[in-house]
Design a protein around this motif. Structure first.
Motif, PDB file in Angstrom:
ATOM      1  N   SER A 257       0.823  -1.208   0.000  1.00  0.00           N
ATOM      2  CA  SER A 257       0.000   0.000   0.000  1.00  0.00           C
ATOM      3  C   SER A 257       0.860   1.262   0.000  1.00  0.00           C
ATOM      4  O   SER A 257       0.623   2.199  -0.770  1.00  0.00           O
ATOM      5  CB  SER A 257      -0.918  -0.009   1.228  1.00  0.00           C
ATOM      6  OG  SER A 257      -1.680   1.177   1.302  1.00  0.00           O
ATOM      7  N   GLU A 260       2.529   1.669  -3.358  1.00  0.00           N
ATOM      8  CA  GLU A 260       1.603   2.222  -4.355  1.00  0.00           C
ATOM      9  C   GLU A 260       1.368   3.708  -4.116  1.00  0.00           C
ATOM     10  O   GLU A 260       1.335   4.507  -5.061  1.00  0.00           O
ATOM     11  CB  GLU A 260       0.286   1.452  -4.298  1.00  0.00           C
ATOM     12  CG  GLU A 260       0.401   0.001  -4.776  1.00  0.00           C
ATOM     13  CD  GLU A 260      -0.875  -0.775  -4.537  1.00  0.00           C
ATOM     14  OE1 GLU A 260      -1.827  -0.186  -3.975  1.00  0.00           O
ATOM     15  OE2 GLU A 260      -0.923  -1.973  -4.907  1.00  0.00           O
ATOM     16  N   THR A 261       1.204   4.066  -2.816  1.00  0.00           N
ATOM     17  CA  THR A 261       1.008   5.479  -2.489  1.00  0.00           C
ATOM     18  C   THR A 261       2.229   6.302  -2.875  1.00  0.00           C
ATOM     19  O   THR A 261       2.117   7.393  -3.447  1.00  0.00           O
ATOM     20  CB  THR A 261       0.738   5.643  -0.984  1.00  0.00           C
ATOM     21  OG1 THR A 261      -0.417   4.888  -0.630  1.00  0.00           O
ATOM     22  CG2 THR A 261       0.505   7.100  -0.631  1.00  0.00           C
ATOM     23  N   SER A 262       3.407   5.764  -2.565  1.00  0.00           N
ATOM     24  CA  SER A 262       4.652   6.471  -2.899  1.00  0.00           C
ATOM     25  C   SER A 262       4.802   6.639  -4.400  1.00  0.00           C
ATOM     26  O   SER A 262       5.178   7.711  -4.891  1.00  0.00           O
ATOM     27  CB  SER A 262       5.850   5.710  -2.325  1.00  0.00           C
ATOM     28  OG  SER A 262       7.048   6.386  -2.620  1.00  0.00           O
TER      29      SER A 262
END
Length: 464
Positions: A257, A260-262
């Motif tokens: 997660s 993906e956010t990064s």
């Protein structure tokens, strides 16, 4: 002279230029925030990677601990069984030892009784020997008297002779019995002494066997307690194993997660960078079309000062103070023990003489001006304003804010300024003041051209 009328189109153009400038500020501020978020996300990914690796190691180690705890329980069970058998065996051996010790003590006592009996037999035998001697004496006297009696005493002489022989045999037998009794007495005495010694040792065995029995009892209890604790450890290990097994996938999920956010932040940051470029192009275009903003005086000033730098550099080349190769030297040598890193090149001393007369007055052009400095096409800033050219100290944060000369600023703003060939370039950026402190600035630059060759740019930075 009559002022030119302000046509509606020009008013709109001015408004567009101001809006573009404001938009650039907001976008750059947002980009700075994304920079911070991206840095934090990168740090979180590193930290999470460490935690994830640690969780994997814990899971691996816990698997080994779980297996070891099960082996421990099995081993303790076997040990408990072996100890139980050993305890029973030693207790049986102790019982036998106590029986032997009791028998030895009894033997010692019986040896004493036998010794007393032999002493009594020896005394009686001595009496027999004494009686035998007396009988022998009487027999000799009887033979003498029989000889005196002549023929009348012959029968008595025969009897006296028989008695004499019997007394002699009795005497011999008594002597032999005495010798045997003496030997037996010595043997019994030796046996008594040895049995007494053995009896003392047997008493020690009895006492020691009792202590051994108590020690074995304690050992049996200790092994039983160890068995109980090992079972408890196995139970806790099993629960930890389940918890870690459930923790691992969760960590991996969090890692995915965050990754993906990064990645999304990186993509958003790239898009913001493109928006910054677009807003700067709008400002450039509106200014080129005649749109007036608050930046117009600064644009005119920096272009004029950049032209002066170009002229000063050409004069230095014409006079021989600088050579073309020296002025365009792109080799940067690290200055030892500097934090942040400072570098030097061949023209530093000469530019320290040529640039301050142009750069220092710029600080008085407007109260909003923060610095004015020339950079080459790689963002290298050889000579800064005096207030930003302090000698370095041991404090890197202070150095970052106050020792900005001889440094390469190859960030987006620095490189774009140094490599821009348009008449001017207006950028909005967050200036790193050191220690995590940033300040929103405008960076206005104009190219420095020397003998038709692009050297770099003169940067003028000022606040909003």
């Amino acid at each position: 002279m009559t002022a030119q009328p302000d046509f509606p189109e020009m008013s709109q153009l001015h408004a567009l230029a101001r809006a573009a400038s404001t938009l650039g500020y907001e976008i750059v501020d947002l980009a700075g925030f994304l920079d911070l978020v991206e840095t934090q996300a990168r740090d979180q990914r590193k930290a999470l990677r460490v935690v994830s690796d640690g969780a994997t190691e814990i899971e691996t180690a816990n698997t080994a601990v779980d297996a070891a705890s099960k082996d421990l329980v099995d081993s303790v069970d076997r040990t408990f069984a072996d100890v139980g058998q050993s305890v029973d065996l030693v207790r049986d051996l102790g019982a036998r030892s106590r029986d032997v010790a009791a028998w030895v003590q009894d033997l010692s006592e019986r040896s004493g009784d036998v010794g007393q009996t032999l002493a009594a037999v020896k005394a009686n035998n001595s009496q027999i020997a004494a009686i035998s001697m007396q009988v022998n004496t009487l027999a000799i006297n009887a033979k003498i008297e029989a000889a005196r009696a002549g023929d009348a005493g012959r029968g008595f002489a025969v009897v006296a002779e028989a008695i004499n022989e019997l007394s002699q045999k009795t005497k011999a037998a008594a002597a032999e019995i005495s010798a045997n009794i003496e030997t037996l007495t010595q043997w019994i005495a030796t046996l008594g002494a040895e049995s007494s010694t053995v009896a003392d040792k047997a008493m020690g065995v009895i006492e020691q066997s009792a202590e051994t029995d108590r020690a074995l009892g304690r050992m049996e209890q200790s092994v039983e307690s160890t068995k109980s604790e090992a079972s408890r450890i196995a139970g806790h290990t099993a629960r930890v194993y389940k918890a870690v097994a459930a923790f691992g996938p969760s960590m991996h999920g969090i890692g995915r997660s965050i990754a993906e956010t990064s990645d999304g932040i990186v993509e958003a940051h790239a898009r913001i960078e493109r928006m910054v470029d677009t807003s700067e192009e709008i400002v450039q275009a509106s200014a080129g079309l005649g749109g007036m903003t608050d930046d117009a005086p600064f644009i005119e000033y920096v272009r004029a000062q950049a032209a002066k730098v170009s002229a000063v550099f050409e004069d230095a080349l014409n006079s021989g103070l600088l050579s073309q190769a020296t002025l365009f030297d792109r080799s940067y040598v690290a200055i030892p023990d500097t934090r942040p890193q400072q570098v030097a090149t061949s023209y530093n001393d000469i530019l320290d003489q040529l640039l301050p007369p142009i750069q220092e007055p710029a600080l008085a052009f407007d109260d909003r001006v923060v610095f004015c400095a020339a950079v080459d096409i790689n963002g290298y800033l050889p000579t800064h304003n005096t207030k930003f050219s302090r000698p370095q100290t041991d404090d890197e944060i202070w150095n970052t804010a106050n020792c900005r000369n001889r440094r390469i600023f190859d960030d987006r703003v620095g490189l774009k300024a140094g490599r821009n060939k348009a008449p001017f370039l207006l950028q909005v950026y967050r200036r790193d003041m050191g220690g995590g402190s940033f300040k929103m600035m405008k960076d206005l630059s104009a190219p420095i051209i020397v003998r038709a060759q692009h050297w770099g740019a003169l940067r003028l930075a000022y606040t909003f």
